[in-house]
Write an enzyme that holds these catalytic residues in place. Structure first.
Site, PDB file in Angstrom:
ATOM      1  N   LYS A 131       0.817  -1.218   0.000  1.00  0.00           N
ATOM      2  CA  LYS A 131       0.000   0.000   0.000  1.00  0.00           C
ATOM      3  C   LYS A 131       0.844   1.259   0.000  1.00  0.00           C
ATOM      4  O   LYS A 131       0.464   2.247  -0.626  1.00  0.00           O
ATOM      5  CB  LYS A 131      -1.022   0.002   1.142  1.00  0.00           C
TER       6      LYS A 131
ATOM      7  N   ARG B 281      -6.005   3.218  11.382  1.00  0.00           N
ATOM      8  CA  ARG B 281      -5.689   1.813  11.639  1.00  0.00           C
ATOM      9  C   ARG B 281      -6.535   1.261  12.776  1.00  0.00           C
ATOM     10  O   ARG B 281      -6.322   0.138  13.206  1.00  0.00           O
ATOM     11  CB  ARG B 281      -4.220   1.717  12.038  1.00  0.00           C
TER      12      ARG B 281
ATOM     13  N   ARG C 188      12.037  -7.223   2.220  1.00  0.00           N
ATOM     14  CA  ARG C 188      11.960  -5.761   2.071  1.00  0.00           C
ATOM     15  C   ARG C 188      13.206  -5.112   2.690  1.00  0.00           C
ATOM     16  O   ARG C 188      13.660  -5.509   3.745  1.00  0.00           O
ATOM     17  CB  ARG C 188      10.711  -5.242   2.779  1.00  0.00           C
TER      18      ARG C 188
ATOM     19  N   ARG D  54      14.038  -3.401   8.474  1.00  0.00           N
ATOM     20  CA  ARG D  54      13.399  -2.800   9.645  1.00  0.00           C
ATOM     21  C   ARG D  54      13.215  -3.863  10.721  1.00  0.00           C
ATOM     22  O   ARG D  54      12.851  -4.986  10.422  1.00  0.00           O
ATOM     23  CB  ARG D  54      12.016  -2.256   9.242  1.00  0.00           C
TER      24      ARG D  54
ATOM     25  N   ARG E   4       2.393  -7.998  14.011  1.00  0.00           N
ATOM     26  CA  ARG E   4       1.788  -6.926  13.214  1.00  0.00           C
ATOM     27  C   ARG E   4       0.566  -7.435  12.464  1.00  0.00           C
ATOM     28  O   ARG E   4      -0.434  -6.742  12.355  1.00  0.00           O
ATOM     29  CB  ARG E   4       2.818  -6.351  12.223  1.00  0.00           C
TER      30      ARG E   4
HETATM   31  P1  AMP Z   1       4.043   1.116   8.666  1.00  0.00           P
HETATM   32  O1  AMP Z   1       5.260   1.817   8.191  1.00  0.00           O
HETATM   33  O2  AMP Z   1       2.775   1.678   8.093  1.00  0.00           O
HETATM   34  O3  AMP Z   1       4.131  -0.377   8.516  1.00  0.00           O
HETATM   35  O4  AMP Z   1       3.939   1.412  10.247  1.00  0.00           O
HETATM   36  C1  AMP Z   1       4.960   0.983  11.120  1.00  0.00           C
HETATM   37  C2  AMP Z   1       4.496   1.027  12.563  1.00  0.00           C
HETATM   38  O5  AMP Z   1       4.165   2.370  12.935  1.00  0.00           O
HETATM   39  C3  AMP Z   1       3.235   0.225  12.882  1.00  0.00           C
HETATM   40  O6  AMP Z   1       3.506  -1.145  13.087  1.00  0.00           O
HETATM   41  C4  AMP Z   1       2.774   0.921  14.150  1.00  0.00           C
HETATM   42  O7  AMP Z   1       3.583   0.562  15.257  1.00  0.00           O
HETATM   43  C5  AMP Z   1       3.067   2.380  13.836  1.00  0.00           C
HETATM   44  N1  AMP Z   1       1.918   3.025  13.157  1.00  0.00           N
HETATM   45  C6  AMP Z   1       1.860   3.444  11.868  1.00  0.00           C
HETATM   46  N2  AMP Z   1       0.668   3.983  11.577  1.00  0.00           N
HETATM   47  C7  AMP Z   1      -0.074   3.890  12.711  1.00  0.00           C
HETATM   48  C8  AMP Z   1      -1.394   4.252  13.064  1.00  0.00           C
HETATM   49  N3  AMP Z   1      -2.240   4.813  12.196  1.00  0.00           N
HETATM   50  N4  AMP Z   1      -1.799   4.005  14.339  1.00  0.00           N
HETATM   51  C9  AMP Z   1      -0.978   3.448  15.234  1.00  0.00           C
HETATM   52  N5  AMP Z   1       0.268   3.066  14.969  1.00  0.00           N
HETATM   53  C10 AMP Z   1       0.741   3.278  13.729  1.00  0.00           C
END
Ligand code: AMP
Length: 215
Positions: A15, A90, A129, A162, A173
């Site tokens: 996404k 989320r 990744r 990461r 996750r």
């Molecule tokens: P992502 O890069 O989108 O995979 O996000 C990495 C991490 O950031 C997630 O696993 C959460 O710990 C935190 N995170 C990102 N977006 C949100 C959100 N909308 N609400 C809460 N935590 C978030």
């Protein structure tokens, strides 16, 4: 008319990559809450200190905080003709808050795009990744490798896995995603806003599907 989209889907569904492509095409900002939070961690801010351990464990950052960050970001001038939220909302509370933010500005969500991908594929994609430490650009070791191994094509930064892309954290996750975020798919479906995109296949194939679905 403002073009406002939210992108939903499991981690690793592509996404972020698709949000970036659509944002370039529509000339609106791509807003990744994950990138914003990682930047807070990197800069060692108070917010960063609060969320570091949660991100590393694959859990969600607190709603109050992500809602505030999202609100601040869309108040900036560059969001006037729309934006793409990648990884926000989320949770149910975040979705409610987003509705209120948009209503307050007299804006309307155009579509919620749901990238559908099975858990096995999530795990295999995320383990391959690699992300840039400096600019956050993402690569896949096989499907979308950098030109020079270990270096970002865009800024030359070092590429790394990461911590939350390691297999044990990926499981958490995915569980968090199924419990907290997946119910939003039904919510947007009920509102008639949902577009579902099959997320398997190459970046180009998925983008073609997305573009066709929006046209
Ligand atoms: P992502 O890069 O989108 O995979 O996000 C990495 C991490 O950031 C997630 O696993 C959460 O710990 C935190 N995170 C990102 N977006 C949100 C959100 N909308 N609400 C809460 N935590 C978030």
């Amino acid at each position: 008319m403002s073009r406002i989209f939210v992108f939903l889907g499991p981690p690793g569904s592509g996404k972020g990559t698709q949000a970036k492509l659509l944002a370039e095409k529509l000339l609106v900002p791509h807003i990744s809450l994950g990138d914003i939070l990682r930047e807070e961690v990197r800069s060692g801010t108070e917010i960063g200190k609060k969320v570091k351990a949660l991100i590393e464990a694959g859990k969600l950052a607190p709603d109050e905080l992500t809602i505030e960050l999202a609100k601040r970001r869309i108040s900036r001038e560059d969001c006037g003709s729309g934006f793409i939220f990648d990884g926000f909302p989320r949770s149910f509370a975040q979705a409610e808050a987003l509705d209120q933010m948009l209503e307050a500005k007299g804006w309307e969500l155009e579509k919620a795009i749901y990238f559908k991908l099975a858990e096995e594929e999530v795990v295999s994609r995320l383990s391959a990744r690699r992300s840039c430490k400096l600019c956050g650009a993402v690569y896949h070791l096989v499907n979308n490798p950098p030109k020079v191994p270990g270096k970002c094509d865009l800024c030359g930064g070092e590429l790394y896995l990461r911590h939350d892309d390691e297999p044990d954290v990926i499981r958490t996750r995915f569980e968090v995603y199924e419990k907290e975020t997946l119910p939003l798919v039904e919510r947007y479906q009920r509102e008639g806003k949902l577009v579902t995109i099959e997320a398997s296949g190459s970046i180009e194939e998925v983008f073609q599907r997305l573009w066709a679905a929006l046209s």
